[in-house]
Design a protein around this motif. Structure first.
Motif, mmCIF file in Angstrom:
data_model
loop_
_atom_site.group_PDB
_atom_site.id
_atom_site.type_symbol
_atom_site.label_atom_id
_atom_site.label_comp_id
_atom_site.label_asym_id
_atom_site.label_seq_id
_atom_site.Cartn_x
_atom_site.Cartn_y
_atom_site.Cartn_z
ATOM 1 N N UNK A 2 1.356 36.365 26.212
ATOM 2 C CA UNK A 2 2.248 35.785 25.229
ATOM 3 C C UNK A 2 3.017 34.623 25.838
ATOM 4 N N UNK A 3 3.075 33.539 25.089
ATOM 5 C CA UNK A 3 3.822 32.353 25.523
ATOM 6 C C UNK A 3 4.947 32.097 24.531
ATOM 7 N N UNK A 4 6.119 31.883 25.075
ATOM 8 C CA UNK A 4 7.260 31.600 24.217
ATOM 9 C C UNK A 4 7.203 30.154 23.733
ATOM 10 N N UNK A 5 7.473 29.953 22.460
ATOM 11 C CA UNK A 5 7.467 28.619 21.860
ATOM 12 C C UNK A 5 8.863 28.027 22.006
ATOM 13 N N UNK A 6 8.962 26.950 22.741
ATOM 14 C CA UNK A 6 10.247 26.299 22.961
ATOM 15 C C UNK A 6 10.302 25.012 22.141
ATOM 16 N N UNK A 7 11.361 24.794 21.424
ATOM 17 C CA UNK A 7 11.468 23.557 20.640
ATOM 18 C C UNK A 7 11.638 22.350 21.555
ATOM 19 N N UNK A 11 9.844 16.020 20.020
ATOM 20 C CA UNK A 11 8.923 16.316 18.935
ATOM 21 C C UNK A 11 9.672 16.473 17.611
ATOM 22 N N UNK A 12 10.817 17.156 17.653
ATOM 23 C CA UNK A 12 11.613 17.332 16.432
ATOM 24 C C UNK A 12 12.084 15.977 15.915
ATOM 25 N N UNK A 13 12.522 15.109 16.821
ATOM 26 C CA UNK A 13 12.972 13.776 16.413
ATOM 27 C C UNK A 13 11.827 12.977 15.798
ATOM 28 N N UNK A 17 11.823 11.503 11.995
ATOM 29 C CA UNK A 17 11.659 10.066 11.758
ATOM 30 C C UNK A 17 10.406 9.781 10.941
ATOM 31 N N UNK A 18 9.301 10.506 11.231
ATOM 32 C CA UNK A 18 8.077 10.310 10.461
ATOM 33 C C UNK A 18 8.244 10.706 9.004
ATOM 34 N N UNK A 19 8.956 11.798 8.752
ATOM 35 C CA UNK A 19 9.166 12.239 7.369
ATOM 36 C C UNK A 19 10.015 11.240 6.589
#
Length: 221
Positions: A2-7, A11-13, A17-19
């Motif tokens: 199992x790998x923890x998903x880190x934000x 990527x969020x930015x 910006x793309x949206x």
């Protein structure tokens, strides 16, 4: 495992910006008379051209990639500025309607040129020659025989020099003969007596036949 998903903040930015840019392009296309699915296709076309030009720039910087990257960036940035309240979306000018209507053909042309642009070929270092070929060595030989200078006749009033006995021993180099003569002259100047053959042999330290040949040429006893 199992790998923890880190934000990821970057990527969020990028998603935000793309949206926002996608929504601005959609609103501008809808205001320019492109309704329904066509208004949603315009943001996709602009962003795809921008990504394609950026990928070509990373592969190898050329003028065409910079040109299409600037065009796509101007379209995206222009839509963001136009929807910021500086343009009345209810009354879009005619020149903007023309630009929006002509964008599909321009984007198709740019995408085709970017896809079919020649990729710069990098030569394989393993195929390159290590060193330049060396120039062939040229060995030169003289084919002509030097003509000896004519011997000058001795003056009549001069007595002929006494003939030297022929050398029966080994050939003596001129430099060695001159060295032996200097030793003999130094011995004569120091002692007042000519050097003997045995003394010269001891001074030179050479094989006996060689010393005897030197003594014969120097006329030593």
């Amino acid at each position: 495992m199992n790998r923890s998903i880190r934000p990821d903040a970057v990527l969020i930015q990028a998603v935000i910006a793309g949206a926002l840019s996608f929504a601005h392009l959609h609103d501008l296309a809808a205001a320019a008379g492109q309704s329904g699915w066509k208004a949603w296709a315009y943001p996709v076309s602009v962003d795809l051209l921008l990504v394609a030009a950026w990928r070509r720039l990373r592969a190898g910087r050329d003028r065409s990639s910079w040109t299409w990257f600037a065009i796509a960036l101007a379209a995206s940035l222009g839509a963001n500025i136009a929807t910021a309240g500086l343009l009345d979306l209810g009354n879009v000018p005619a020149w903007l309607r023309i630009l929006v209507a002509g964008w599909p053909a321009l984007a198709f042309l740019g995408g085709t040129l970017l896809v079919h642009a020649p990729t710069p070929v990098t030569p394989d270092p393993a195929l390159l020659p290590d060193d330049e070929p060396a120039a062939p060595e040229v060995e030169m030989h003289r084919t002509d025989t030097p003509v000896p200078a004519p011997a000058s006749a001795p003056a009549a009033e001069l007595d002929p020099a006494p003939a030297k006995p022929p050398a029966t021993g080994p050939a003596i180099p001129p430099a060695l003969l001159e060295h032996a003569r200097s030793i003999a002259d130094a011995h004569r100047n120091t002692t007042g007596q000519p050097i003997t053959a045995d003394a010269l042999t001891a001074r030179l330290g050479l094989p006996t036949p060689t010393c005897q040949a030197i003594a014969a040429q120097l006329q030593l006893t």
